[in-house]
Scaffold this motif. Structure first.
Motif, mmCIF file in Angstrom:
data_model
loop_
_atom_site.group_PDB
_atom_site.id
_atom_site.type_symbol
_atom_site.label_atom_id
_atom_site.label_comp_id
_atom_site.label_asym_id
_atom_site.label_seq_id
_atom_site.Cartn_x
_atom_site.Cartn_y
_atom_site.Cartn_z
ATOM 1 N N ASP A 1 68.747 76.223 44.343
ATOM 2 C CA ASP A 1 69.963 77.164 43.244
ATOM 3 C C ASP A 1 71.157 76.256 42.705
ATOM 4 O OD1 ASP A 1 68.752 79.514 42.942
ATOM 5 O OD2 ASP A 1 68.997 80.231 45.120
ATOM 6 N N ARG B 1 71.162 83.468 42.077
ATOM 7 C CA ARG B 1 71.982 85.347 42.319
ATOM 8 C C ARG B 1 73.282 85.729 42.118
ATOM 9 N NH1 ARG B 1 68.264 85.365 47.786
ATOM 10 N NH2 ARG B 1 66.752 86.586 46.732
ATOM 11 N N HIS B 2 74.236 83.885 42.596
ATOM 12 C CA HIS B 2 75.525 83.926 43.401
ATOM 13 C C HIS B 2 76.499 82.813 42.904
ATOM 14 C CE1 HIS B 2 74.929 87.345 46.489
ATOM 15 N NE2 HIS B 2 73.674 86.156 46.830
ATOM 16 N N GLU C 1 70.350 85.183 36.181
ATOM 17 C CA GLU C 1 70.121 86.837 37.388
ATOM 18 C C GLU C 1 71.584 87.153 37.399
ATOM 19 O OE1 GLU C 1 66.610 86.465 39.783
ATOM 20 O OE2 GLU C 1 67.851 84.642 41.346
ATOM 21 N N GLY C 2 72.183 87.089 38.224
ATOM 22 C CA GLY C 2 73.537 87.863 38.688
ATOM 23 C C GLY C 2 74.354 87.947 38.026
ATOM 24 N N ARG D 1 67.784 98.133 39.841
ATOM 25 C CA ARG D 1 67.231 96.647 40.264
ATOM 26 C C ARG D 1 66.549 97.459 41.253
ATOM 27 N NH1 ARG D 1 72.314 92.909 39.563
ATOM 28 N NH2 ARG D 1 71.941 91.576 37.904
ATOM 29 N N HIS E 1 69.382 90.178 51.175
ATOM 30 C CA HIS E 1 69.819 89.788 49.448
ATOM 31 C C HIS E 1 68.739 90.814 48.818
ATOM 32 C CE1 HIS E 1 71.559 86.281 50.336
ATOM 33 N NE2 HIS E 1 70.528 85.427 50.815
ATOM 34 N N ARG F 1 66.715 92.118 45.521
ATOM 35 C CA ARG F 1 65.682 91.191 44.639
ATOM 36 C C ARG F 1 66.182 91.113 43.172
ATOM 37 N NH1 ARG F 1 60.571 91.495 43.596
ATOM 38 N NH2 ARG F 1 60.228 93.515 44.782
ATOM 39 N N LEU F 2 66.269 90.318 42.676
ATOM 40 C CA LEU F 2 66.502 90.833 40.944
ATOM 41 C C LEU F 2 65.573 89.740 40.429
ATOM 42 C CD1 LEU F 2 70.584 88.727 41.576
ATOM 43 C CD2 LEU F 2 69.628 91.235 41.327
#
Ligand code: F6P
Length: 346
Positions: A127, A171-172, A222-223, A235, A244, A246-247
């Motif tokens: 990431d 995600r972020h 995804e986020g 989701r 967290h 799960r995405l």
């Protein structure tokens, strides 16, 4: 003989084996025996380890994954977790522990350092969202995977004159969608840091088709969020030990946006979640070399007694930075960086 330990935690990242190899070789050359703790912090809590030799790590830097396995075990969630870890390190005569991980694993390392443990960190994550380092290893490999996927998707999408919506991990932080999308020629990119509007993508697609460019490639982290579509996402409610969700599974953002675009424009639209294909496989040359440099650097830090720090790439050079500077806040994409990509949208 003095010993050092190493563990790999969180989602695996190509380059982990390069770190393990470099730490093992450098530590043995410095007179240490090396213990590889298995399954991240789980192996540390359970004293589950293997002795690493130069033969064992001979050319593992060419392989993805991690020979030590990984888990998302959170020591802070285990009763007396840090006391157990400190006791195990003392029982096993481990002078210093090397923790290779992202925000979560390094966060645990920081707490262990605060509790008096000798620990150093190595920044890992596809990431690229760890602070105080220019890049984390694993990122370069992952964005190359995204680029290759987009290259392939362009031809089939164009052949069918479709819209393709591609969901990319993150995600972020949108580093992967941004860099992978830019390199792979996405016509639109959405990242978690900047809410997007599906109306904009619809307009862009209509304009492309009207101009005779009858296909479109949309890259979405995804986020990423279109606030108007949030209610349509389904989701998994499952959370890991760091809290967290799960995405990348269930009805994610790419599927919802794809349905929306097809309904609104009447253009046949498909979606794809690239998922763990982004994390698997052999590391790029960049990640093999970065992992190797970081591994050599942490052993130098141990030899110099620089505990509670992380090896980092800064301006091309290796530096020791406080773990406190690396964790606590994620390194997200500054809005201006998306503006560069936007010049090529459409
Ligand atoms: O932290 C790295 C990462 O790959 C994220 O981009 C992604 O959301 C997550 O891990 C997936 O985790 P898991 O492999 O546990 O499903």
């Amino acid at each position: 003989m003095k010993r050092i330990g190493i563990l790999t935690g969180g989602g695996d990242a190509p380059g982990l084996n390069a770190v393990i190899r470099a730490v093992t070789v450098s530590a043995i050359d410095s007179g240490y025996e090396v213990l590889g703790f298995l399954r991240g912090w789980a192996g540390m809590l359970e004293k589950d380890y293997e002795i690493l030799t130069k033969e064992r790590v001979y050319d593992i830097h060419r392989q993805g994954g991690t020979i030590l396995y990984s888990s998302r075990t959170n020591v802070a969630k285990v009763k007396d977790g840090f006391e157990i870890v400190k006791r195990n390190l003392a029982d096993l005569n481990v002078y210093c522990l090397v923790a290779a991980g992202g925000e979560d694993t390094l966060g645990v390392a920081k707490k262990l350092a605060d509790a008096g443990g000798n620990v150093v960190g190595v920044p890992k994550t596809i990431d690229n969202d760890v602070n105080a380092t220019d890049y984390t290893f694993g990122f370069d490999t992952a964005i190359n995977r995204v680029m290759e996927a987009l290259d392939r998707l362009h031809t089939t999408t164009e052949a069918h004159q479709r819209i393709m919506v591609v969901e990319i991990m993150g995600r972020h932080a949108g580093w992967m969608a941004l860099h992978g999308g830019m390199a792979g020629g996405a016509h639109y990119i959405a990242i978690p840091e900047v809410p997007f509007d599906t109306d904009e993508i619809e307009k862009l697609c209509r304009e492309r088709y009207a101009a005779g460019k009858k296909y479109a490639m949309v890259a979405i982290a995804e986020g990423a969020e279109d606030p108007k579509l949030t209610a349509k996402l389904q989701r998994s409610a499952e959370k890991d030990s760091f809290g967290h969700i799960r995405l990348g599974s269930g009805r994610g953002i790419a599927e919802v946006v794809a349905e929306e675009l097809q309904e609104r424009t009447g253009i046949e639209t498909r979606h794809i979640q690239l998922g763990h294909l982004q994390r698997g496989g052999d590391p790029t040359a960049f990640d093999r070399v970065l992992g190797t440099r970081l591994g050599v650097k942490v052993v130098e830090m141990i030899n110099a007694g620089e505990f509670g720090k992380m090896a980092a790439l800064r301006g091309g050079e290796m530096e020791a930075v406080p773990l406190a500077d690396a964790v606590g806040e994620l390194k997200t994409v500054p809005p201006g960086r998306l503006d560069v990509a936007k010049r090529f949208f459409g």
